[in-house]
Design an enzyme around this catalytic site. Structure first.
Site, mmCIF file in Angstrom:
data_model
loop_
_atom_site.group_PDB
_atom_site.id
_atom_site.type_symbol
_atom_site.label_atom_id
_atom_site.label_comp_id
_atom_site.label_asym_id
_atom_site.label_seq_id
_atom_site.Cartn_x
_atom_site.Cartn_y
_atom_site.Cartn_z
ATOM 1 N N ASN A 28 41.539 56.932 19.118
ATOM 2 C CA ASN A 28 42.804 56.505 19.696
ATOM 3 C C ASN A 28 42.691 55.096 20.273
ATOM 4 O O ASN A 28 43.178 54.133 19.686
ATOM 5 C CB ASN A 28 43.235 57.511 20.760
ATOM 6 C CG ASN A 28 44.634 57.253 21.243
ATOM 7 O OD1 ASN A 28 45.184 56.193 21.030
ATOM 8 N ND2 ASN A 28 45.218 58.218 21.920
ATOM 9 N N ASP A 29 41.999 54.980 21.399
ATOM 10 C CA ASP A 29 41.983 53.690 22.083
ATOM 11 C C ASP A 29 41.354 52.584 21.242
ATOM 12 O O ASP A 29 41.740 51.429 21.356
ATOM 13 C CB ASP A 29 41.213 53.816 23.402
ATOM 14 C CG ASP A 29 41.900 54.784 24.336
ATOM 15 O OD1 ASP A 29 43.135 54.901 24.235
ATOM 16 O OD2 ASP A 29 41.211 55.420 25.138
ATOM 17 N N ILE A 30 40.407 52.943 20.384
ATOM 18 C CA ILE A 30 39.704 51.909 19.624
ATOM 19 C C ILE A 30 40.542 51.336 18.493
ATOM 20 O O ILE A 30 40.129 50.415 17.816
ATOM 21 C CB ILE A 30 38.362 52.424 19.055
ATOM 22 C CG1 ILE A 30 38.596 53.620 18.163
ATOM 23 C CG2 ILE A 30 37.410 52.764 20.175
ATOM 24 C CD1 ILE A 30 37.354 54.071 17.441
#
Lengths: 507, 464
Positions: free
Chosen positions: B393-395
């Site tokens: 997700n965040d990456i």
């Protein structure tokens, strides 16, 4: 095309040489018109045909033909504006819009409309067949009861669309294919088709604009010639495909390279129409030189009329879709594809579009951006501050070490030396570890930090255990050995297990 | 064996350890590196057994055998998805051993020492035990968090910075009475008291760190375990321990730095930050006209994949949780056999351990030369037909590059959104560990495939 909302008029007999009958066109819903009275191909097209709103032609119109185009019409054709100044001037006089199919930009989205690619593909394929026809040997290796024959060796110079098609075709016939291109990026494509990519040891990539190669430096060309001379001794078929748009074809196969070829060898020059890549090449002729045949056909595409026709019409249909079909006809000059292809718009010549500026340089590193946002400190001040801090830090450290040097016993200093040096060694060594191996790195460092077991061993021994007394120091040491041993065996074994899984090949 | 000969053997072992780490720089030599380490360890242990101070082989042998067997069994049984836990618990053992050796060394210094030497020895013990205790309890907490026994959410006590500071001050302060009364029985209680304080500090420090920051914490604990060993080396006047400890310590420190850079945060921010939860209540921003996500079924994705020329797979922690790596490998193999170029893009902080994704993919049988690092792939997304984001997700959050209000602004990310199509495999619409909404999911070229990653992958494999 009917589906796109056009009403289609086709010249009678247009498809005859490609194997499409007039009835086929009628069955597809087109209206047939009579060709002009003299009936020659060049002068083809009755008055009716020339009155159409959109004219689609294969070759550039002649100057006479331009006169017959209805005002306000749109012409879609190959134009080669760079080489046809008279034609361009004439077209510009008329109130017409002209799309040069050869000017469709070479971008991903426009691939389906790229006539030159389609034609290159055909020419490359045909070149191999023509070579095979003239060549008096097998292409594929033969193993017979009478003995074996090696495969024919084919050298393809220039790995553009035509070159790649030639490589694929020659491979398909079983030949051993080598290819050369100044653009190193083509290596992968060549290899993907089963060809061997020849390289010269030279630091220069020939990647020019728009997917073409650019002209190379003198030194490079010398190295290239040396390579070709060497190769000529080994190969029996050379196919050259190097065309730089709008210019004379570069000379790639001078006479001395041809001299190195064995008699019976074939050179096919796809650039014959532009002067030829081979010095001895003559357009539309077969030249014989010391038993080597040099084929300079310029009509390779026409020899594939049926497929050429299909591909060309598919390209044109894709192009017409880009202009949004017959009902929603809309020439949007902001459209990159149309802008690139459009050479005359409503009677006014359009200069070639400006090259798109290369994508902006990489964004500044995010860290720098963050720093700029800090209202108080400017980046220079911040970095200056950091430099000061690290300078003061090192001074303090040196002072502390010096104090230690003054007061501490020498044994401690020896250990300190080992410690500091080991820190630096570790620092150097670990930076070179591949990120993919960071987990094994951790487990292996885990295992070797189990070296603390040595401490445990010394502590057990140092007590009075051997005298049968159980003191606390020894018990603690023994427990330390126990946990450190878990670490050592666990760490090394799990690392081994992991490393065994890293494979280059698919299992 | 005389002490002089011992020094030579230790030197040899030290060289082998350095070569061991050096060998890990490439996959081809990594296995040899591990063997070097093993030989070095065997040499060091063997030589120590002949140390004049050692005479009780029975105790040493039995402890060694028991520990060794347990370690071997664990190493054989552990699943690759559990590697972060294993690494964490192994760190705790080093920490524990350092504490035990430190205490033991205080009780039984080995040689009579006086004056400055005694003072230095006691300070060494003090430092070694403190670092060991922090490593021990910190690693145990990290282990429990990684296993899921303790919630991954950061525990944020009020005034936690003051608490930390107070404990550190107490540890430093107690050193004074300890060194003054060294030798008397009361000093041992000071030492034990300090051990307790350091243990509390270790617990508290790691409790305050969120799940997504675990790669940094584990690397940091790795570093601590090295320093603990080095400190033990100082108190025992053993150069091999010092050397090895320093190697491991700097290795862990480098890993921590790499992880922090990959998140564009400083190490202090990670350790004391309490990231993503301290000041945000719920999602960082209310969904501002983000639009609707588009869903897609496995069949649809299969069609795209079959038509694609180049595919990039971005795995994240979700792939490890769902144990989908084998299904991912099957898909990869199928696509590669069909002539599709498949590559993997690994973000440095994907997973819960540096290099975690690489190990999982290697376990499944994915050849390592198609597994690439972020920088190697980021420029190629333009020319990629389909990107499969599996449990990450965040990456892959574009907000990290263009949304200044985003908490992860400035973090280097995989620019998956530049590809022709992006398919995100996700269980639901929850935010990632950073608690940040991801605009990628609402892009026109993004499609969501909801459900368990393993099931979705298996469905995809049979549909392809």
């Amino acid at each position: 095309m009917e589906k796109l909302g056009f009403e289609v008029i086709v010249e009678r007999g247009a498809g005859a040489s490609s194997g499409f009958s007039d009835e086929d066109y009628e069955a597809a819903g087109a209206t047939l018109v009579e060709p002009a009275s003299d009936g020659t191909y060049r002068e083809a097209g009755g008055a009716e045909a020339w009155q159409a709103d959109v004219l689609i032609k294969v070759n550039p119109p002649t100057l006479d033909e331009v006169d017959r185009i209805a005002p306000g019409a749109t012409l879609v054709s190959l134009i080669y504006p760079a080489q046809a100044e008279a034609l361009m001037a004439k077209l510009a006089e008329k109130d017409v819009t002209v799309f040069a199919l050869d000017k469709v930009p070479r971008i991903t989205r426009a691939q389906s409309m790229d006539v030159l690619s389609s034609m290159g593909n055909l020419a490359g394929y045909r070149a191999v067949l023509e070579a095979a026809k003239e060549y008096e040997g097998f292409f594929a290796p033969q193993v017979t009861a009478a003995g074996s024959l090696p495969p024919a060796r084919v050298l393809v110079i220039g790995a553009g669309v035509a070159g790649l098609a030639a490589i694929a075709a020659a491979r398909g016939l079983g030949a051993e294919v080598r290819a050369f291109d100044t653009r190193l990026a083509t290596r992968e494509q060549v290899e993907s088709l089963g060809g061997t990519f020849l390289e010269i040891q030279f630091e220069e990539s020939g990647e020019g604009g728009g997917g073409y190669a650019k002209t190379m430096s003198k030194e490079f060309i010398e190295a290239e010639m040396a390579l070709f001379r060497e190769q000529a001794k080994e190969v029996s078929i050379i196919i050259t495909t190097a065309l730089i748009p709008g210019r004379k074809a570069p000379l790639l196969v001078p006479t001395d390279v041809v001299d190195n070829l064995k008699p019976g060898s074939i050179v096919v020059d796809l650039a014959a129409s532009q002067g030829g890549n081979c010095e001895l090449c003559e357009a539309d002729k077969i030249v014989e030189h010391n038993g080597v045949k040099i084929l300079g056909y310029t009509d390779l595409v026409s020899r594939m009329a049926h497929s050429a026709s299909q591909l060309f019409s598919a390209n044109v249909v894709h192009f017409l879709k880009e202009v949004r079909g017959g009902e929603a006809w809309d020439i949007d000059l902001d459209n990159e594809v149309l802008r690139g292809a459009c050479v005359v718009h409503d009677g006014a010549p359009l200069p070639p579009p400006e090259r798109k500026p290369p994508p902006p340089a990489k964004k500044p590193a995010p860290a720098a951006v963050v720093e700029e946002k800090r209202p108080v400190k400017k980046p220079e001040e911040a970095s200056a501050g950091r430099a000061w801090a690290s300078a003061i830090g090192s001074l303090v450290l040196v002072a502390a070490l010096f104090a230690a040097g003054t007061f501490a016993p020498s044994e401690f200093l020896q250990h300190l030396t080992v410690f500091v040096l080991a820190c630096f060694v570790g620092w150097q060594v670990v930076w070179s570890v591949a990120p993919a191996l960071h987990t094994p790195l951790m487990s292996v460092t885990n295992a070797i930090s189990g070296i603390i077991i040595v401490g445990g061993m010394l502590q057990v021994g140092s007590g009075s255990l051997e005298r049968g007394e159980l003191d606390l120091a020894s018990i603690l040491g023994a427990v330390a050995i126990f946990v450190a041993a878990i670490n050592i065996s666990g760490g090394f074994l799990v690392t081994q297990r992991m490393l065994r899984m890293f494979r280059r090949k698919e299992s | 064996m005389s002490p002089e000969q011992l020094v030579i053997v230790y030197l040899l072992a030290g060289v082998l350890f350095i070569r061991s780490l050096g060998g890990l720089s490439r996959q081809e030599t990594a296995s040899r590196g591990n063997t070097y380490g093993l030989i070095g360890m065997a040499l060091a242990m063997l030589a120590t057994a002949f140390h004049p101070r050692v005479s009780t082989f029975v105790v040493i042998g039995s402890c060694l055998a028991a520990g060794g067997v347990i370690g071997a069994v664990v190493a054989r049984r552990v699943g690759m998805t559990q590697m972060p836990e294993l690494v964490a618990i192994l760190h705790s053992f080093v920490g524990l051993a350092a504490v035990l050796v430190g205490l033991s060394s205080y009780l039984e210094p080995g040689a009579e020492i006086t004056g400055v030497e005694a003072l230095i020895h006691h300070v060494e013990i003090w430092v070694g035990v403190a670092v060991g205790a922090i490593t021990f309890t910190g690693s145990v907490i990290a282990w429990a968090k990684l296993r899921g026994s303790i919630s991954g959410r950061p525990l944020l006590l009020p005034g936690r910075h003051l608490l930390n500071l107070g404990i550190v001050a107490a540890i430093v302060g107690l050193a004074v009475p300890f060194t003054m009364h060294a030798g008397e029985p009361v000093a041992f209680y000071y030492l034990l008291g300090m051990t307790g304080l350091a243990a509390i500090l270790g617990v508290h420090l790691v409790m305050a760190i969120g799940g997504a920051d675990m790669p940094v914490v584990v690397s940091l604990l790795n570093s601590y375990s090295g320093w603990a060993a080095a400190a033990a080396g100082f108190m025992l006047a053993n150069d091999l321990l010092i050397l090895t400890g320093a190697l491991v310590g700097s290795s862990g420190a480098i890993l921590s730095i790499i992880m922090c850079r990959a998140m564009n945060r400083s190490i202090l921010n990670v350790v004391f930050g309490g990231f993503g939860t301290a000041d945000t209540k719920g999602p960082a921003k209310p969904a501002k006209d983000q639009g609707e996500v588009q869903e897609v079924a496995a069949d649809g994705v299969a069609d795209w994949l079959k038509a694609a020329k180049s595919v990039v797979i971005v795995p994240g922690y979700g792939m490890a949780v769902a144990r989908a790596q084998n299904a991912v490998h099957d898909l990869t193999k199928q696509l590669r056999d069909a002539g599709v170029e498949v590559r993997f893009a690994i973000h440095p902080v994907a997973g819960r351990l540096p290099g975690h994704m690489n190990v999982l993919l290697a376990e499944a049988g994915v050849p390592y030369d198609i597994v690439h690092e972020m920088d190697e792939v980021n420029d190629d997304f333009d020319a990629t037909d389909v990107v499969l984001v599996i449990g990450a997700n965040d990456i892959v959050n574009p907000g990290a590059l263009d949304d200044e209000s985003s908490p992860i602004y400035g973090m280097p990310v995989l620019e998956a959104w530049k590809a022709d199509k992006v398919v995100v495999f996700k269980r639901g619409m929850s935010a990632g560990y950073a608690g940040v909404a991801n605009p990628l999911f609402f892009n026109d070229n993004t499609h969501m495939l909801f459900g368990d990653a393993k099931k979705s992958m298996t469905a995809l494999v049979s549909a392809c």
